[in-house]
Motif scaffolding. Structure first.
Motif, PDB file in Angstrom:
ATOM      1  N   LEU A 152      72.544  97.658  96.955  1.00  0.00           N
ATOM      2  CA  LEU A 152      72.315  96.375  97.574  1.00  0.00           C
ATOM      3  C   LEU A 152      72.217  96.382  99.034  1.00  0.00           C
ATOM      4  CD1 LEU A 152      75.139  94.474  95.365  1.00  0.00           C
ATOM      5  CD2 LEU A 152      72.675  94.239  95.347  1.00  0.00           C
ATOM      6  N   ALA A 153      72.561  97.197  99.634  1.00  0.00           N
ATOM      7  CA  ALA A 153      72.567  97.437 101.114  1.00  0.00           C
ATOM      8  C   ALA A 153      71.001  97.657 101.453  1.00  0.00           C
ATOM      9  CB  ALA A 153      73.379  98.550 101.659  1.00  0.00           C
ATOM     10  N   PHE A 154      70.284  98.487 100.496  1.00  0.00           N
ATOM     11  CA  PHE A 154      68.910  98.808 100.815  1.00  0.00           C
ATOM     12  C   PHE A 154      68.239  97.359 100.311  1.00  0.00           C
ATOM     13  CE2 PHE A 154      64.939 100.081  99.041  1.00  0.00           C
ATOM     14  CZ  PHE A 154      64.168 100.704 100.140  1.00  0.00           C
ATOM     15  N   ILE A 155      68.357  96.895  99.093  1.00  0.00           N
ATOM     16  CA  ILE A 155      67.748  95.802  98.775  1.00  0.00           C
ATOM     17  C   ILE A 155      67.708  94.661  99.799  1.00  0.00           C
ATOM     18  CG2 ILE A 155      67.595  93.756  97.259  1.00  0.00           C
ATOM     19  CD1 ILE A 155      68.478  96.077  94.927  1.00  0.00           C
ATOM     20  N   PHE A 156      68.822  94.342 100.595  1.00  0.00           N
ATOM     21  CA  PHE A 156      68.939  93.366 101.488  1.00  0.00           C
ATOM     22  C   PHE A 156      68.327  93.595 102.855  1.00  0.00           C
ATOM     23  CE2 PHE A 156      72.031  90.066  99.972  1.00  0.00           C
ATOM     24  CZ  PHE A 156      71.728  89.190 101.058  1.00  0.00           C
ATOM     25  N   LEU A 157      67.572  94.671 103.049  1.00  0.00           N
ATOM     26  CA  LEU A 157      66.743  95.102 104.116  1.00  0.00           C
ATOM     27  C   LEU A 157      65.550  93.996 104.032  1.00  0.00           C
ATOM     28  CD1 LEU A 157      66.967  98.864 104.368  1.00  0.00           C
ATOM     29  CD2 LEU A 157      67.935  97.194 105.893  1.00  0.00           C
ATOM     30  N   PHE A 158      65.045  93.597 102.690  1.00  0.00           N
ATOM     31  CA  PHE A 158      63.681  93.090 102.683  1.00  0.00           C
ATOM     32  C   PHE A 158      64.357  91.401 102.781  1.00  0.00           C
ATOM     33  CE2 PHE A 158      63.532  97.320 100.733  1.00  0.00           C
ATOM     34  CZ  PHE A 158      62.186  97.672 101.128  1.00  0.00           C
ATOM     35  N   GLU A 159      65.467  91.068 102.836  1.00  0.00           N
ATOM     36  CA  GLU A 159      65.857  89.534 102.508  1.00  0.00           C
ATOM     37  C   GLU A 159      64.843  88.747 103.430  1.00  0.00           C
ATOM     38  OE1 GLU A 159      67.958  86.112 103.778  1.00  0.00           O
ATOM     39  OE2 GLU A 159      67.598  87.884 104.996  1.00  0.00           O
ATOM     40  N   SER A 160      64.627  89.136 104.742  1.00  0.00           N
ATOM     41  CA  SER A 160      63.791  88.529 105.712  1.00  0.00           C
ATOM     42  C   SER A 160      62.455  88.304 105.172  1.00  0.00           C
ATOM     43  CB  SER A 160      64.130  88.780 107.014  1.00  0.00           C
ATOM     44  OG  SER A 160      63.459  90.208 107.147  1.00  0.00           O
ATOM     45  N   VAL A 161      61.974  89.129 104.371  1.00  0.00           N
ATOM     46  CA  VAL A 161      60.439  88.963 103.864  1.00  0.00           C
ATOM     47  C   VAL A 161      60.320  87.963 103.076  1.00  0.00           C
ATOM     48  CG1 VAL A 161      58.752  90.550 102.856  1.00  0.00           C
ATOM     49  CG2 VAL A 161      60.385  91.456 104.452  1.00  0.00           C
ATOM     50  N   PHE A 162      61.036  87.515 102.128  1.00  0.00           N
ATOM     51  CA  PHE A 162      60.853  86.240 101.268  1.00  0.00           C
ATOM     52  C   PHE A 162      61.663  85.209 101.710  1.00  0.00           C
ATOM     53  CE2 PHE A 162      60.810  90.510  99.342  1.00  0.00           C
ATOM     54  CZ  PHE A 162      59.601  90.632  98.402  1.00  0.00           C
ATOM     55  N   SER A 163      61.281  84.171 101.081  1.00  0.00           N
ATOM     56  CA  SER A 163      61.951  82.813 101.142  1.00  0.00           C
ATOM     57  C   SER A 163      63.432  83.140 100.414  1.00  0.00           C
ATOM     58  CB  SER A 163      61.209  81.867 100.540  1.00  0.00           C
ATOM     59  OG  SER A 163      61.038  81.897  99.037  1.00  0.00           O
ATOM     60  N   ALA A 164      64.529  82.287 100.873  1.00  0.00           N
ATOM     61  CA  ALA A 164      65.686  82.364 100.263  1.00  0.00           C
ATOM     62  C   ALA A 164      65.639  82.013  98.675  1.00  0.00           C
ATOM     63  CB  ALA A 164      66.520  81.347 101.020  1.00  0.00           C
ATOM     64  N   GLY A 165      64.790  81.209  98.176  1.00  0.00           N
ATOM     65  CA  GLY A 165      64.756  80.832  96.875  1.00  0.00           C
ATOM     66  C   GLY A 165      64.035  82.306  96.093  1.00  0.00           C
ATOM     67  N   ILE A 166      63.044  83.062  96.552  1.00  0.00           N
ATOM     68  CA  ILE A 166      62.751  84.252  95.994  1.00  0.00           C
ATOM     69  C   ILE A 166      63.661  85.238  95.910  1.00  0.00           C
ATOM     70  CG2 ILE A 166      60.866  85.765  96.065  1.00  0.00           C
ATOM     71  CD1 ILE A 166      58.848  83.763  97.087  1.00  0.00           C
ATOM     72  N   PHE A 167      64.044  85.168  97.344  1.00  0.00           N
ATOM     73  CA  PHE A 167      65.175  86.483  97.296  1.00  0.00           C
ATOM     74  C   PHE A 167      66.292  86.332  96.414  1.00  0.00           C
ATOM     75  CE2 PHE A 167      68.363  89.214  99.273  1.00  0.00           C
ATOM     76  CZ  PHE A 167      67.751  90.496  99.150  1.00  0.00           C
ATOM     77  N   SER A 168      66.561  84.994  96.245  1.00  0.00           N
ATOM     78  CA  SER A 168      67.797  84.735  95.450  1.00  0.00           C
ATOM     79  C   SER A 168      67.576  85.295  93.836  1.00  0.00           C
ATOM     80  CB  SER A 168      68.239  83.531  95.558  1.00  0.00           C
ATOM     81  OG  SER A 168      67.316  82.583  94.910  1.00  0.00           O
ATOM     82  N   VAL A 169      66.359  85.328  93.598  1.00  0.00           N
ATOM     83  CA  VAL A 169      65.950  85.581  92.273  1.00  0.00           C
ATOM     84  C   VAL A 169      65.977  87.374  92.011  1.00  0.00           C
ATOM     85  CG1 VAL A 169      63.961  85.674  90.456  1.00  0.00           C
ATOM     86  CG2 VAL A 169      64.621  83.576  91.899  1.00  0.00           C
ATOM     87  N   ILE A 170      65.339  87.760  93.372  1.00  0.00           N
ATOM     88  CA  ILE A 170      65.350  89.220  93.417  1.00  0.00           C
ATOM     89  C   ILE A 170      66.776  89.730  93.429  1.00  0.00           C
ATOM     90  CG2 ILE A 170      64.702  91.233  95.110  1.00  0.00           C
ATOM     91  CD1 ILE A 170      62.554  89.553  95.930  1.00  0.00           C
ATOM     92  N   LEU A 171      67.603  89.137  94.021  1.00  0.00           N
ATOM     93  CA  LEU A 171      69.167  89.495  94.119  1.00  0.00           C
ATOM     94  C   LEU A 171      69.638  89.348  92.794  1.00  0.00           C
ATOM     95  CD1 LEU A 171      71.384  90.303  95.918  1.00  0.00           C
ATOM     96  CD2 LEU A 171      71.878  88.117  96.450  1.00  0.00           C
ATOM     97  N   TYR A 172      69.448  88.262  92.110  1.00  0.00           N
ATOM     98  CA  TYR A 172      69.922  87.857  90.845  1.00  0.00           C
ATOM     99  C   TYR A 172      69.594  89.157  89.801  1.00  0.00           C
ATOM    100  CZ  TYR A 172      71.986  84.931  87.091  1.00  0.00           C
ATOM    101  OH  TYR A 172      72.897  84.227  86.211  1.00  0.00           O
ATOM    102  N   VAL A 173      68.328  89.413  89.614  1.00  0.00           N
ATOM    103  CA  VAL A 173      67.565  90.104  88.673  1.00  0.00           C
ATOM    104  C   VAL A 173      68.146  91.830  89.246  1.00  0.00           C
ATOM    105  CG1 VAL A 173      65.528  91.708  88.168  1.00  0.00           C
ATOM    106  CG2 VAL A 173      65.704  88.960  88.554  1.00  0.00           C
ATOM    107  N   SER A 174      68.476  92.000  90.357  1.00  0.00           N
ATOM    108  CA  SER A 174      68.782  93.414  90.880  1.00  0.00           C
ATOM    109  C   SER A 174      70.221  93.645  90.448  1.00  0.00           C
ATOM    110  CB  SER A 174      68.592  93.612  92.199  1.00  0.00           C
ATOM    111  OG  SER A 174      67.204  93.414  92.735  1.00  0.00           O
ATOM    112  N   SER A 175      71.000  92.682  90.736  1.00  0.00           N
ATOM    113  CA  SER A 175      72.413  92.668  90.231  1.00  0.00           C
ATOM    114  C   SER A 175      72.627  92.696  88.781  1.00  0.00           C
ATOM    115  CB  SER A 175      73.103  91.422  90.728  1.00  0.00           C
ATOM    116  OG  SER A 175      73.084  91.254  92.133  1.00  0.00           O
ATOM    117  N   LEU A 176      71.831  92.103  87.916  1.00  0.00           N
ATOM    118  CA  LEU A 176      71.852  92.250  86.568  1.00  0.00           C
ATOM    119  C   LEU A 176      71.576  93.699  86.054  1.00  0.00           C
ATOM    120  CD1 LEU A 176      70.616  89.207  85.154  1.00  0.00           C
ATOM    121  CD2 LEU A 176      72.929  89.489  85.134  1.00  0.00           C
ATOM    122  N   GLY A 177      70.317  94.312  86.744  1.00  0.00           N
ATOM    123  CA  GLY A 177      70.071  95.739  86.518  1.00  0.00           C
ATOM    124  C   GLY A 177      71.034  96.513  86.725  1.00  0.00           C
ATOM    125  N   LEU A 178      71.580  96.608  87.881  1.00  0.00           N
ATOM    126  CA  LEU A 178      72.950  97.409  88.258  1.00  0.00           C
ATOM    127  C   LEU A 178      73.817  97.305  87.162  1.00  0.00           C
ATOM    128  CD1 LEU A 178      72.926  96.807  92.042  1.00  0.00           C
ATOM    129  CD2 LEU A 178      72.187  98.896  91.116  1.00  0.00           C
TER     130      LEU A 178
END
Length: 217
Positions: A152-178
């Motif tokens: 998650l520390a690595f994934i959050f490096l890309f947080e500023s690249v995406f809109s909050a809405g898109i990154f929330s989906v990325i974070l959700y999917v990543s969390s479920l994958g983990l």
């Protein structure tokens, strides 16, 4: 007449006495970092939360290293330390990522199932490990929980690249994958046993701390 004498049982140590154990202090230091991570997640300062989460991993690894170096630890000391470490791991790698996910999703109800799955997977994963230990080839069954925070520390490096809405989906999917990997049947090595990995984690922790500290400015 012969009498059956009951040998007096030795009283167990007082609860707070275990705090003086250096390995347990490392575990509690990791918990302190986790509390800070939860606090910063709740108030929306996510970069500070990530710093707390990665330092929780560093202290988690440190407690095992310290415990193996310490001499004179009794079996009860070791058992207590393992129980303490396991309970803190649920908070470090299950509860904290779940709160991060909920907070980043503005506590919308749709994020509740993901938060539950993260916490449930961490509890199931640790219960399985406490029951069966390492596999026959001295590896974990399922992805070790500390990898959750590292990823998650690595994934959050890309947080500023995406809109909050898109990154929330990325974070959700990543969390479920983990979470899925945590309770899977994959075999993963115990990374903290390799001294080279300890140096790698130290470098990664300092690098992540530096990057996110700079982002906070």
């Amino acid at each position: 007449m012969p009498t059956n004498k009951v040998e007096p049982q030795e009283s167990p140590p007082i609860i707070i006495s275990y705090v003086k154990d250096l390995a347990n202090l490392c575990s509690l230091a990791g918990l302190a970092c986790t509390i800070l991570a939860i606090y910063f997640s709740l108030i929306g300062i996510y970069y500070a939360a990530i710093i707390g989460m990665i330092w929780a991993v560093a202290f988690d690894w440190a407690d095992g290293l310290v415990a193996r170096k310490m001499k004179g630890r009794t079996p009860s000391d070791q058992t207590f330390g393992m129980q303490l470490d396991a309970l803190i791991d649920v908070v470090n790698y299950g509860v904290t990522p779940a709160i991060l996910l909920l907070s980043y999703g503005n506590f919308e109800p749709i994020f509740l199932p993901g938060a539950f799955i993260l916490v449930a997977a961490s509890a199931i994963r640790l219960s399985y490990f406490n029951t069966y230990g390492l596999s026959g080839d001295a590896k974990y069954t399922g992805l070790a929980l500390d990898n959750n925070n590292i990823a998650l520390a690595f994934i959050f490096l890309f947080e500023s690249v995406f809109s909050a809405g898109i990154f929330s989906v990325i974070l959700y999917v990543s969390s479920l994958g983990l979470a899925a990997l945590n309770v899977s049947q994959i075999k993963t090595p115990k990374l903290s046993y390799n001294p080279a990995n300890v140096y790698r984690l130290t470098f990664y922790t300092l690098m992540i701390t530096g990057i996110y500290s700079w982002k906070l400015l």
